[in-house]
Design an enzyme around this catalytic site. Structure first.
Site, PDB file in Angstrom:
ATOM      1  N   ASN A   1       0.296   5.640   0.187  1.00 38.65           N
ATOM      2  CA  ASN A   1      -0.542   6.833   0.091  1.00 38.65           C
ATOM      3  C   ASN A   1       0.322   8.072  -0.085  1.00 38.65           C
ATOM      4  O   ASN A   1       1.047   8.150  -1.086  1.00 38.65           O
ATOM      5  CB  ASN A   1      -1.640   6.911   1.158  1.00 38.65           C
ATOM      6  CG  ASN A   1      -1.237   6.877   2.603  1.00 38.65           C
ATOM      7  OD1 ASN A   1      -0.762   5.872   3.101  1.00 38.65           O
ATOM      8  ND2 ASN A   1      -1.441   7.970   3.310  1.00 38.65           N
ATOM      9  N   ASP A   2       0.286   9.036   0.805  1.00 39.79           N
ATOM     10  CA  ASP A   2       0.831  10.365   0.499  1.00 39.79           C
ATOM     11  C   ASP A   2       2.283  10.398   0.012  1.00 39.79           C
ATOM     12  O   ASP A   2       3.136   9.676   0.528  1.00 39.79           O
ATOM     13  CB  ASP A   2       0.835  11.258   1.755  1.00 39.79           C
ATOM     14  CG  ASP A   2      -0.477  11.292   2.453  1.00 39.79           C
ATOM     15  OD1 ASP A   2      -1.459  10.761   1.934  1.00 39.79           O
ATOM     16  OD2 ASP A   2      -0.516  11.848   3.562  1.00 39.79           O
TER      17      ASP A   2
ATOM     18  N   ARG B   1      -0.764  17.069  12.630  1.00 39.84           N
ATOM     19  CA  ARG B   1       0.130  16.238  11.810  1.00 39.84           C
ATOM     20  C   ARG B   1       0.569  16.890  10.487  1.00 39.84           C
ATOM     21  O   ARG B   1       0.068  17.918  10.085  1.00 39.84           O
ATOM     22  CB  ARG B   1      -0.527  14.890  11.505  1.00 39.84           C
ATOM     23  CG  ARG B   1      -1.829  14.959  10.755  1.00 39.84           C
ATOM     24  CD  ARG B   1      -2.388  13.538  10.540  1.00 39.84           C
ATOM     25  NE  ARG B   1      -3.698  13.574   9.926  1.00 39.84           N
ATOM     26  CZ  ARG B   1      -4.839  13.673  10.593  1.00 39.84           C
ATOM     27  NH1 ARG B   1      -4.839  13.727  11.915  1.00 39.84           N
ATOM     28  NH2 ARG B   1      -5.995  13.722   9.948  1.00 39.84           N
ATOM     29  N   ASP B   2       1.518  16.191   9.839  1.00 41.93           N
ATOM     30  CA  ASP B   2       1.986  16.464   8.480  1.00 41.93           C
ATOM     31  C   ASP B   2       2.831  17.733   8.381  1.00 41.93           C
ATOM     32  O   ASP B   2       2.480  18.689   7.672  1.00 41.93           O
ATOM     33  CB  ASP B   2       0.798  16.522   7.498  1.00 41.93           C
ATOM     34  CG  ASP B   2      -0.101  15.296   7.602  1.00 41.93           C
ATOM     35  OD1 ASP B   2       0.394  14.261   8.075  1.00 41.93           O
ATOM     36  OD2 ASP B   2      -1.290  15.377   7.227  1.00 41.93           O
TER      37      ASP B   2
ATOM     38  N   PHE C   1       3.951   8.784  10.056  1.00 39.82           N
ATOM     39  CA  PHE C   1       3.005   9.454   9.163  1.00 39.82           C
ATOM     40  C   PHE C   1       3.721  10.494   8.302  1.00 39.82           C
ATOM     41  O   PHE C   1       4.933  10.659   8.359  1.00 39.82           O
ATOM     42  CB  PHE C   1       1.884  10.109   9.978  1.00 39.82           C
ATOM     43  CG  PHE C   1       0.773   9.176  10.380  1.00 39.82           C
ATOM     44  CD1 PHE C   1       0.902   7.800  10.292  1.00 39.82           C
ATOM     45  CD2 PHE C   1      -0.432   9.680  10.866  1.00 39.82           C
ATOM     46  CE1 PHE C   1      -0.137   6.947  10.658  1.00 39.82           C
ATOM     47  CE2 PHE C   1      -1.469   8.844  11.239  1.00 39.82           C
ATOM     48  CZ  PHE C   1      -1.325   7.482  11.135  1.00 39.82           C
ATOM     49  N   SER C   2       2.908  11.259   7.573  1.00 38.67           N
ATOM     50  CA  SER C   2       3.453  12.154   6.563  1.00 38.67           C
ATOM     51  C   SER C   2       4.344  13.260   7.108  1.00 38.67           C
ATOM     52  O   SER C   2       4.190  13.697   8.254  1.00 38.67           O
ATOM     53  CB  SER C   2       2.313  12.778   5.762  1.00 38.67           C
ATOM     54  OG  SER C   2       1.816  11.814   4.877  1.00 38.67           O
TER      55      SER C   2
ATOM     56  N   TRP D   1       0.834  -1.222   0.000  1.00 38.25           N
ATOM     57  CA  TRP D   1       0.000   0.000   0.000  1.00 38.25           C
ATOM     58  C   TRP D   1       0.858   1.256   0.000  1.00 38.25           C
ATOM     59  O   TRP D   1       1.823   1.358   0.764  1.00 38.25           O
ATOM     60  CB  TRP D   1      -0.869  -0.006   1.253  1.00 38.25           C
ATOM     61  CG  TRP D   1      -1.491   1.318   1.575  1.00 38.25           C
ATOM     62  CD1 TRP D   1      -0.907   2.352   2.260  1.00 38.25           C
ATOM     63  CD2 TRP D   1      -2.803   1.767   1.222  1.00 38.25           C
ATOM     64  NE1 TRP D   1      -1.780   3.410   2.359  1.00 38.25           N
ATOM     65  CE2 TRP D   1      -2.959   3.077   1.725  1.00 38.25           C
ATOM     66  CE3 TRP D   1      -3.876   1.177   0.530  1.00 38.25           C
ATOM     67  CZ2 TRP D   1      -4.127   3.813   1.566  1.00 38.25           C
ATOM     68  CZ3 TRP D   1      -5.043   1.914   0.392  1.00 38.25           C
ATOM     69  CH2 TRP D   1      -5.153   3.210   0.901  1.00 38.25           C
TER      70      TRP D   1
ATOM     71  N   GLN E   1       4.207   7.376   2.041  1.00 38.18           N
ATOM     72  CA  GLN E   1       3.513   6.628   3.079  1.00 38.18           C
ATOM     73  C   GLN E   1       3.338   5.202   2.576  1.00 38.18           C
ATOM     74  O   GLN E   1       2.778   4.982   1.491  1.00 38.18           O
ATOM     75  CB  GLN E   1       2.138   7.262   3.348  1.00 38.18           C
ATOM     76  CG  GLN E   1       2.197   8.531   4.148  1.00 38.18           C
ATOM     77  CD  GLN E   1       2.585   8.248   5.584  1.00 38.18           C
ATOM     78  OE1 GLN E   1       1.774   7.832   6.395  1.00 38.18           O
ATOM     79  NE2 GLN E   1       3.841   8.469   5.906  1.00 38.18           N
TER      80      GLN E   1
ATOM     81  N   TRP F   1      -9.867   9.095   0.753  1.00 35.76           N
ATOM     82  CA  TRP F   1     -10.111   8.326   1.984  1.00 35.76           C
ATOM     83  C   TRP F   1     -11.567   7.910   2.129  1.00 35.76           C
ATOM     84  O   TRP F   1     -12.463   8.510   1.560  1.00 35.76           O
ATOM     85  CB  TRP F   1      -9.685   9.130   3.211  1.00 35.76           C
ATOM     86  CG  TRP F   1      -8.194   9.256   3.336  1.00 35.76           C
ATOM     87  CD1 TRP F   1      -7.461  10.397   3.241  1.00 35.76           C
ATOM     88  CD2 TRP F   1      -7.257   8.202   3.592  1.00 35.76           C
ATOM     89  NE1 TRP F   1      -6.132  10.117   3.402  1.00 35.76           N
ATOM     90  CE2 TRP F   1      -5.978   8.786   3.627  1.00 35.76           C
ATOM     91  CE3 TRP F   1      -7.374   6.817   3.783  1.00 35.76           C
ATOM     92  CZ2 TRP F   1      -4.822   8.033   3.843  1.00 35.76           C
ATOM     93  CZ3 TRP F   1      -6.225   6.071   4.011  1.00 35.76           C
ATOM     94  CH2 TRP F   1      -4.962   6.681   4.034  1.00 35.76           C
TER      95      TRP F   1
HETATM   96  C1  FRU Z   1      -3.310  12.070   4.437  1.00 34.19           C
HETATM   97  C2  FRU Z   1      -2.997  11.370   5.742  1.00 34.19           C
HETATM   98  C3  FRU Z   1      -2.111  12.249   6.597  1.00 34.19           C
HETATM   99  C4  FRU Z   1      -1.402  11.257   7.460  1.00 34.19           C
HETATM  100  C5  FRU Z   1      -1.215  10.073   6.532  1.00 34.19           C
HETATM  101  C6  FRU Z   1      -1.274   8.738   7.205  1.00 34.19           C
HETATM  102  O1  FRU Z   1      -3.625  11.231   3.387  1.00 34.19           O
HETATM  103  O2  FRU Z   1      -4.182  11.019   6.397  1.00 34.19           O
HETATM  104  O3  FRU Z   1      -2.801  13.239   7.302  1.00 34.19           O
HETATM  105  O4  FRU Z   1      -0.181  11.746   7.941  1.00 34.19           O
HETATM  106  O5  FRU Z   1      -2.228  10.179   5.554  1.00 34.19           O
HETATM  107  O6  FRU Z   1      -0.902   7.722   6.343  1.00 34.19           O
END
Ligand code: FRU
Length: 495
Positions: free
Chosen positions: A43-44, A167-168, A106-107, A41, A60, A296
């Site tokens: 993601n970001d 976060r992020d 996380f991101s 998987w 991610q 999401w």
């Molecule tokens: C965005 C998010 C971020 C988080 C990450 C977790 O897509 O939800 O806010 O850090 O993905 O995987």
């Protein structure tokens, strides 16, 4: 000690990848020139940076299966943003602050300081007090092997900010000072909080860079902030703001006060699959953004993440886009010019009059291709023009230019037997003589750019390769199309 645990977890993940990557590589839905992980998987986009002569993309990542869990940071490098070399994972959960199945690393972002590469990321855990998110630092001499800083976390949620909605971090340097913008939720309203530091380890709160008064949702994921010419751009992905997936604000910023005076807002992409973009600067000064081509489960139009988990993987990035600003403060998002090097079998035509009879078009193999054209609005009297992509087996994805209702729609209702949903945007034509259209099609996605790259739709389509036809048809009159160019695309990033 903690270094050893991360090393062990990275090695374990690497074994998992090595065991599966050859099988996953042959998946029928694999993209040809969009960035993907080798297995599992994704993601970001995280930590995008040009460092020591190469583009570094981190992401991610859950290497164990095709769903989100226990987040790691994957890592790959490239010289052209098209051909990629995968490197060992950069981060794995290993500490009490980031080792949780529904958490992890996380991101975050990357920044260079004194020749070393630093990653600033969110650590997400739950040690019995509910989910907590804090900001942490890892560093590397060679840009490949990272060590988490002993003094982590370097930033915890300020008073009033929900501990699980902080976060992020996106970090940049300005005149010898480091700045960090972080997403937060305060009283159920979204904020972008600005911090500053001299060493990346000690941070002081600077300002609320921007906030939602309710209209922009309860939390902003992956905020980013950067200069573009004389102006500044804030981007984020809002939670609780309806169909918006990736938004921009442009305006003026003052480093003395930390205040951002936002004047223009817009949507980076109206499609159902463009989320959490992050920017970086290319060595030639271009500002480039990369998004995650999905969304999401809490979003109104979400159905699922697509069928690719059956092939042992899920997730890819959208095409990297160069950001430019027009004089009215609106932004253009142009596919990076590097991608032109992939063109093959170019086919041109000056003009085409389209009626209800329709015209079949040819573009590469009908799966991986580019199509550019201009709709002549002066000569067109049709009420609607429909560009049907990835057609076959009685299925199609319809890109509808609805002149009567001034709306652009990308309709996946009958796209592939799997996807659903219609993405929509206003098609503003007043005073215009023509409408430019640019389509990128890859095995599992369609990216459609119009109106000088300001009105864009990215949508995933999981159509089998037998769906390789395209055609165009006008309803209620004639549509005149000019300067048509189609071409195939070489299999670039994945062999
Ligand atoms: C965005 C998010 C971020 C988080 C990450 C977790 O897509 O939800 O806010 O850090 O993905 O995987």
């Amino acid at each position: 000690m903690s270094y050893e645990i991360m090393k062990k977890n990275i090695e374990r993940a690497q074994q998992e990848i090595n065991g599966k990557k050859d099988k996953v590589k042959n998946g029928k839905m694999r993209q040809h020139y969009h960035f993907m992980a080798q297995t599992g998987w994704l993601n970001d986009p995280n930590g995008l940076i040009y460092f020591q002569g190469k583009y570094h993309f981190f992401y991610q990542y859950n290497p164990y299966h095709g769903f989100w869990e226990w987040m790691h940071w994957g890592h790959a490098v490239s010289e052209d943003m098209l051909h990629w070399e995968y490197l060992p994972l950069a981060l794995a959960p290993s500490e009490s602050y980031d080792d949780h199945l529904r958490g992890g690393c996380f991101s975050g972002s990357a920044v260079e300081m004194d020749g070393k590469l630093y990653l600033v990321f969110t650590a997400a855990t739950n040690e019995g007090r509910g989910f907590e998110q804090t900001q942490c630092v890892a560093y590397s001499e060679d840009g490949i092997h990272f060590i988490k800083y002993d003094g982590n976390p370097v930033l915890t949620a300020p008073k009033g900010v929900a501990k699980d909605q902080f976060r992020d971090p996106k970090v940049w340097e300005h005149e010898g000072v480091y700045y960090l913008v972080c997403g937060a939720s305060h009283g159920n309203r979204a904020q972008a909080l600005l911090y500053r530091s001299k060493d990346l380890y000690h941070w002081e709160f600077f300002s609320v860079l921007a906030e939602s008064r309710g209209e922009w949702g309860s939390m902003w994921e992956c905020p980013d902030f950067y200069p573009l010419g004389e102006k500044y751009v804030l981007t984020f992905s809002p939670m609780g703001a309806g169909d918006h997936t990736a938004v921009y604000f442009t305006g003026d910023f003052d480093y003395n006060t930390g205040k951002f005076d936002c004047r223009v807002t817009g949507e980076i992409d109206w499609g159902l699959d463009f989320y959490a973009p992050q920017s970086f600067q290319a060595p030639d000064g271009r500002r480039i953004i990369v998004g995650w081509s999905n969304e999401w489960e809490w979003m109104p139009q979400w159905k699922d993440w697509g069928p690719t988990y059956k092939e042992g993987w899920c997730g890819f990035f959208n095409i990297p886009r160069e950001v430019r600003m027009l004089s009215d403060g609106t932004l253009q998002f142009l596919p990076v010019r590097e991608i032109r090097a992939l063109r093959k079998d170019v086919w041109d035509r000056d003009e085409l009059a389209v009626t209800e009879d329709g015209v079949a078009l040819s573009a590469g193999d009908g799966i991986c291709f580019e199509l550019m054209m201009e709709i002549d609005l002066m000569e067109t009297n049709a009420g609607r023009l429909e560009l049907d992509l990835r057609c076959g087996n009685g299925r199609k994805t319809a890109c509808v230019f609805d002149f009567e209702n001034a709306e652009l729609r990308v309709d996946r209702t009958n796209a592939d037997g799997w996807s659903e949903g219609v993405s929509r945007s206003v098609m503003y034509l007043k005073g215009k003589k023509g409408l430019d259209v640019h389509v990128f099609s890859d095995q599992s996605s369609l990216e459609i750019f119009t109106d000088q790259y300001r009105n864009n739709h990215s949508n995933n389509v999981f159509a089998p390769s037998e769906q390789n036809l395209l055609s165009i048809r006008a309803y209620g009159g004639t549509a005149v199309i000019k300067d048509i160019m189609t071409c195939g695309l070489k299999d670039a990033c994945h062999s």
